[in-house]
Write an enzyme that holds these catalytic residues in place. Structure first.
Site, PDB file in Angstrom:
ATOM      1  N   GLU A 292       0.824  -1.217   0.000  1.00  0.00           N
ATOM      2  CA  GLU A 292       0.000   0.000   0.000  1.00  0.00           C
ATOM      3  C   GLU A 292       0.852   1.259   0.000  1.00  0.00           C
ATOM      4  O   GLU A 292       0.411   2.312  -0.449  1.00  0.00           O
ATOM      5  CB  GLU A 292      -0.949   0.009   1.203  1.00  0.00           C
ATOM      6  CG  GLU A 292      -2.219  -0.772   0.957  1.00  0.00           C
ATOM      7  CD  GLU A 292      -3.309  -0.540   1.987  1.00  0.00           C
ATOM      8  OE1 GLU A 292      -3.061   0.100   3.028  1.00  0.00           O
ATOM      9  OE2 GLU A 292      -4.436  -1.016   1.765  1.00  0.00           O
ATOM     10  N   HIS A 313       8.202 -26.336  -1.382  1.00  0.00           N
ATOM     11  CA  HIS A 313       7.562 -27.470  -2.061  1.00  0.00           C
ATOM     12  C   HIS A 313       6.321 -27.021  -2.830  1.00  0.00           C
ATOM     13  O   HIS A 313       5.499 -27.843  -3.210  1.00  0.00           O
ATOM     14  CB  HIS A 313       7.227 -28.559  -1.039  1.00  0.00           C
ATOM     15  CG  HIS A 313       8.450 -29.116  -0.388  1.00  0.00           C
ATOM     16  ND1 HIS A 313       8.995 -30.331  -0.732  1.00  0.00           N
ATOM     17  CD2 HIS A 313       9.271 -28.586   0.558  1.00  0.00           C
ATOM     18  CE1 HIS A 313      10.090 -30.538  -0.005  1.00  0.00           C
ATOM     19  NE2 HIS A 313      10.281 -29.490   0.782  1.00  0.00           N
ATOM     20  N   LYS A 427     -14.335  -0.114  -3.507  1.00  0.00           N
ATOM     21  CA  LYS A 427     -15.395   0.243  -2.554  1.00  0.00           C
ATOM     22  C   LYS A 427     -16.533   0.944  -3.283  1.00  0.00           C
ATOM     23  O   LYS A 427     -17.700   0.619  -3.075  1.00  0.00           O
ATOM     24  CB  LYS A 427     -14.845   1.193  -1.478  1.00  0.00           C
ATOM     25  CG  LYS A 427     -13.861   0.574  -0.526  1.00  0.00           C
ATOM     26  CD  LYS A 427     -13.514   1.579   0.553  1.00  0.00           C
ATOM     27  CE  LYS A 427     -12.296   1.202   1.332  1.00  0.00           C
ATOM     28  NZ  LYS A 427     -11.783   2.279   2.158  1.00  0.00           N
TER      29      LYS A 427
END
Ligand code: PA5
Length: 444
Positions: A292, A313, A427
Site C-alpha cells: 500500500e 515445495h 469500494k
C-alpha cells in the site's frame, strides 16, 4: 548485528554492488531529511515516526489496565478490523505467543482465546464464529481509523446484538472497546453515544503505520505480551534509524536502498520468505505495509510472501527456474524459544540418524543456507534479516524497522508512502452494486 536484528546482504552481489549503493546515499539522505523535517509527500501522516519515544507511560498504563480487566473477565476476545487495523496485532501475537495459544488450557493461557473478525465478508466464517462464542464471556475490540470501513462494520453489527442477547445491554457496553480516530467517523460517534471505552489512533498516524498505537497494543496486551518492552524495542530502532542515514550504519535504510536498486534493475517482485511459523503473519503485515505504501503512480515492487520450507515445495520451483523478475528477502529467528534435538533411532529405518543430536534449529538453518545458495545460483539475489529472538523487545524493533525502511523506500521511488487512493475504486463499485445511498449516481 544490532542488538535485535542483523541484515546479511552478501548474496546480493553481483546484482547490486557496494559502489552502486554508495551512489544512492545522497538520495537516501534527502528522503531521510524529508522524513525528519516533516516535508515530502504525505507529511501530515508522520506521527508514527517518533511514536515509540513519545508514547507516555500513562498511555501504556491505560492500555494495560484495560487488557488486565479483559484478561480477567473474558474467555474470548474478538478483535474486529481489516488491513492496518488487524494485521499488526495478529502478526505480534503469532510472533510472541504460543503457537497454539487458543488450544492451551485457560490456566496455561492466562487470558482469553484470541479471535479476529471484520477482515472478510464470509457468512460461514461469521456463523461459525458466533457458534464458538456461544456461552462464552466475550469482549470485543472494534478497530477502525476511519470508523466507516464496511467489512468490520458488518462484523460489529452482527456481534453486538449477539452479545446483547447473551449479556444484556449494560454488560455488553462494558465489554466493547473501540479504537478509532480522535475526532470523526461513525464509530467514534457510536462509541460516544453508547459510552464504550474508547482508545485513540492519532490523526497523524495512518492505518498500516498504526501497530504501535492502541490499534495493535490493546489486542497484543490482551494476548499477554509485554507492550512496554515492545515500545522499548521500537524506541531503540527509532533512535538508531533517526540519528544515522548512512547505509553502513542504518540497516533499515540499507535494506530499503538495496530493494530500490533491484527495482531499478528490473527486479519488480520481492518475495519475503519466513523461515519460522511465528514470522508468517509478520510477513503478511509487511506485505500490506510495502504494497500500500509503494504500489501507486504505475510504480512499486510487488511484495509477495512465503513460508519456508513449506513453500519450497510449492513456490520453490517457480523461484528457482521461473521468470527472473524477483529478488528474495529471508526473515528468520536466530534462536527459537525451545531447543528440540532430533532423537537417535536404534534401527535407523528412516535413515535420519545422520541428523541425530542436531537441533531442529540447526537443520532449519541449513535449509535456509541451502535455499539462499540455490536461489542465487538460479538468478535470484537474496538477503536475510535475522532477528535475535522472539522477545517483545525484538518484536517492537522489527515493526519499527520495517516502517522506517518502507517509508524510505517509497520516498526513493518518488511516491507518497502514506496514502492508498487505489483502495477506493473497489469500494465505490461495491457500494454502487449494493445501492448504498449516495452512490445511485454512479449507476448511470
Ligand atoms: O493502511 C491503511 O490505511 C489501510 O490498510 C487501513 O488500515 C484499512 O483500510 C482499514 O481502515 P480503517 O482502519 O479505517 O477501517
Amino acid at each position: 548485528m544490532t542488538e535485535s536484528l542483523e541484515l546479511d546482504t552478501d548474496p546480493i552481489q553481483p546484482f547490486v554492488t557496494e559502489q552502486e549503493l554508495a551512489g544512492l546515499q545522497p538520495e537516501v539522505d534527502r528522503v531521510h531529511q524529508d522524513l525528519e523535517s516533516g516535508k515530502g509527500p504525505g507529511s501530515e501522516f508522520l506521527g508514527w515516526l517518533h511514536l515509540p519515544s513519545q508514547t507516555t507511560p500513562d498511555q501504556l498504563k491505560e492500555i494495560e489496565n484495560s487488557a488486565a480487566w479483559i484478561r480477567e473477565h473474558c474467555e474470548a476476545f474478538v478483535s474486529i478490523g481489516i488491513g492496518g487495523s488487524y494485521l499488526g496485532a495478529k502478526a505480534a501475537i503469532d510472533f510472541g505467543c504460543h503457537a497454539f495459544l487458543n488450544q492451551l488450557s485457560p490456566a496455561a493461557r492466562g487470558g482469553p482465546i484470541m479471535l479476529f473478525a471484520g477482515h472478510h465478508i464470509s457468512s460461514d466464517s461469521l456463523h461459525d464464529l458466533l457458534q464458538i462464542l456461544e456461552n462464552k464471556k466475550v469482549c470485543l475490540n472494534v478497530i477502525s481509523k476511519s470508523g466507516t470501513t464496511t467489512e468490520p462494520a458488518i462484523a460489529f453489527r452482527l456481534l453486538k446484538p449477539f452479545m446483547e442477547k447473551q449479556f444484556g445491554a449494560e454488560e455488553t457496553r462494558r465489554r466493547i472497546f473501540v479504537t478509532t480516530d480522535p475526532d470523526k467517523g461513525a464509530l467514534k460517534q457510536l462509541a460516544d453515544e453508547e459510552g464504550y471505552q474508547r482508545f485513540v489512533i492519532p490523526g497523524n498516524v495512518g492505518g498500516r503505520y498504526s501497530v504501535l498505537t492502541p490499534v495493535g497494543l490493546l489486542p497484543i496486551a490482551v494476548a499477554g505480551l509485554d507492550i512496554k518492552a515492545i515500545m522499548a524495542g521500537a524506541a531503540d530502532c527509532e533512535q538508531q534509524t533517526s540519528n544515522h542515514s548512512g547505509l553502513d550504519q542504518n540497516p533499515a535504510y540499507r535494506y530499503a536502498a538495496i530493494r530500490n536498486m533491484f527495482y531499478r534493475k528490473g527486479k519488480t517482485l520481492e518475495l519475503m520468505a519466513a523461515f519460522h511459523p511465528a514470522l508468517k503473519t509478520m510477513v503478511e503485515w509487511w506485505r500490506q505495509l510495502a504494497g500500500e505504501s509503494e504500489g501507486k503512480d504505475g510504480k512499486g515492487i510487488f511484495p509477495a510472501s512465503a513460508e519456508y520450507p513449506g513453500d519450497l515445495h510449492s513456490l520453490g520451483q517457480w523461484v528457482q527456474e521461473g521468470h527472473r523478475i524477483l529478488f528474495e528477502t529471508f526473515l528468520r529467528v536466530a534462536a527459537s524459544n525451545h531447543a528440540v534435538p532430533i532423537p537417535e533411532s536404534p534401527e535407523d529405518r528412516d535413515g535420519l540418524n545422520y541428523l541425530a543430536s542436531k537441533s531442529l534449529d540447526e537443520v532449519n538453518d541449513k535449509a535456509w543456507q541451502g535455499t539462499a545458495r540455490a536461489h542465487l545460483e538460479g538468478g535470484v539475489p537474496n538477503m536475510t534479516l535475522t532477528v535475535k529472538d522472539r522477545s517483545a523487545h525484538t518484536l517492537g524493533y522489527l515493526f519499527y524497522f520495517f516502517q522506517r525502511a518502507i517509508a524510505l523506500s517509497a520516498g526513493l521511488m518518488g511516491v507518497n508512502p502514506f496514502d492508498q487512493p487505489g483502495v477506493e475504486l473497489y469500494k465505490t463499485n461495491m457500494f454502487r452494486l449494493l445501492n448504498k445511498p449516495g452512490y445511485e449516481k454512479e449507476n448511470k
